[in-house]
Motif scaffolding. Structure first.
Motif: not given
Length: 437
Positions: A55, A58, A167, A293
């Motif tokens: 996460t 990214s 998301t 996440a």
């Protein structure tokens, strides 16, 4: 049956942690950890490290701190004063008068901020004293500012749309472009409300403004040119396909620094304060995203999202009925969570049922943002209400009542979006893709 047991465990632990004052991000990590320990044999620590790294690394997420920093820099300039000087000669001639500066000022600043709170504070610190001085109705001053400041969540660059896009792994640029027209439509609805109240309310008796010539109005408009140029460069570079959202954010930071320098507002103190403020906000959002996440992974092992989506499907709800159910759901959850937390906490469960119903995922992002905007002005956790309470000195219930008409206008905006989905889908479908993403 096991899935209902899992839901009960997740909700109990979540509300227990939130109720004891634990940060939202840490609460999400805690719930996910409990879920992993109870419902899987996979080591929770290994899973947490893997998902948090994935996460945090990214590339799309790099747009978030850059846009936050751009807003923090501009927050420390003379932007609010310049906007009032540039807008007031034009707004004074509209039905409703200078109250429109709240709405238009928030719309303009929302296009360079992305934060509802920053938009509210920047515009409010200049407009509230000026409007009070001219005897505009106090409830209208507070209500329009509370409602219009939420446009910072929709009009690009929107932090909520960045979080939503990361998301669900969707293009941030397309989401940004999708928010432009609905944001302008909602601002127009606010302005129509002000015009109607000014015509039919006996309490609407502000002091008359002295007339200004067309040449004087044009001369004052020069104060708006720097920020309008920055908006054109940031949004235009994305729409025309010259820059991705991350590249446009970097351009925006450079432009904001140049604007602050040109205004004489850029000092080492303001620079460091903007950097620290952006770091603090970005770290908070990153922690929430990491927790969400991990929670999504944990719920995935229980089969909860799939099971819930199948249950919703078995109800055979129409598309409209599903959206009405989600509208009520997000309004309720928004009473207790801020917008970004509400999105990351729910989207893993909601996304499968939305896709199953054939709802456009870009359009749904705008739908969610409109509903999340309502959460900013609904007690007991409405963040804009707290900011306005501190800014105006009124009690919370007074501020909430003043914001109620804006809440109802946002509800009407949801139905407008449902009736005319092209408001959110036409621009992204016809934009040029940027090289590299």
């Amino acid at each position: 049956m096991e899935q209902f047991y899992a839901v009960g465990i997740f909700l109990f632990v979540l509300f227990l942690l939130l109720g004891t004052g634990v940060w939202v991000g840490l609460a999400l990590l805690g719930v996910a950890w409990v879920g992993m320990e109870l419902f899987t044999i996979r080591p929770a620590g290994d899973a947490m490290m893997t998902i948090i790294w994935r996460t945090a690394s990214s590339w799309t997420l790099t747009a978030l701190p850059l846009f936050i920093w751009m807003g923090e820099i501009l927050f420390r300039t003379r932007l609010s004063e310049d906007m009032f000087r540039g807008l007031s000669p034009w707004m004074a001639r509209l039905p409703g008068g200078l109250l429109h500066t709240n709405i238009v000022g928030c719309t303009v600043f929302a296009a360079v901020s992305g934060s509802s709170a920053a938009t509210l504070t920047t515009v409010g610190k200049m407009s509230v004293p000026e409007l009070r001085k001219r005897n505009y109705p106090e409830k209208m001053v507070i209500g329009t500012l509370a409602g219009a400041a939420t446009l910072g969540l929709m009009i690009p660059p929107s932090l909520t749309l960045i979080v939503y896009g990361v998301t669900i792994n969707e293009s941030i640029t397309k989401l940004f472009i999708a928010g432009i027209v609905p944001g302008l439509v909602l601002a127009t609805m606010f302005m129509l409300y002000v015009a109607a109240v000014s015509k039919f309310s006996a309490d609407y008796r502000p002091d008359a403004e002295t007339g200004t010539s067309f040449v004087e109005r044009l001369k004052n408009s020069r104060f708006l040119l720097p920020v309008l140029a920055l908006i054109a460069v940031v949004i235009g570079s994305m729409y025309l396909g010259y820059a991705t959202a991350t590249e446009a954010a970097a351009i925006g930071v450079i432009g904001a620094l140049l604007l602050a320098f040109a205004q004489g507002s850029l000092s080492w103190q303001s620079f460091s304060e903007s950097l620290i403020g952006a770091t603090r906000t970005s770290a908070m959002i990153a922690l929430i995203l990491a927790g969400a996440a991990f929670l999504s992974l944990s719920m995935g092992f229980t089969g909860l999202p799939r099971g819930l989506a199948e249950w919703i499907g078995s109800l055979e709800l129409s598309r409209f009925e599903l959206l009405m159910m989600l509208l009520v759901f997000y309004i309720i959850i928004g009473c207790f969570l801020d917008g970004i937390s509400a999105v990351v906490l729910t989207i893993a469960v909601v996304e499968p049922m939305v896709r199953q119903a054939g709802i456009d995922i870009i359009w749904f992002g705008i739908f969610v943002v409109v509903v999340v905007e309502m959460a900013q002005i609904t007690p007991p956790i409405g963040f804009n209400l707290f900011v306005l309470q501190g800014m105006t000195g009124h009690e919370m219930n007074y501020v909430a009542r003043a914001a109620l008409p804006m809440f109802l206008i946002m509800v009407a905006m949801v139905f407008v979006l449902i009736a005319f989905p092209e408001l959110a889908t036409w621009l992204p479908q016809n934009m040029r893709p940027a090289a590299g993403g």
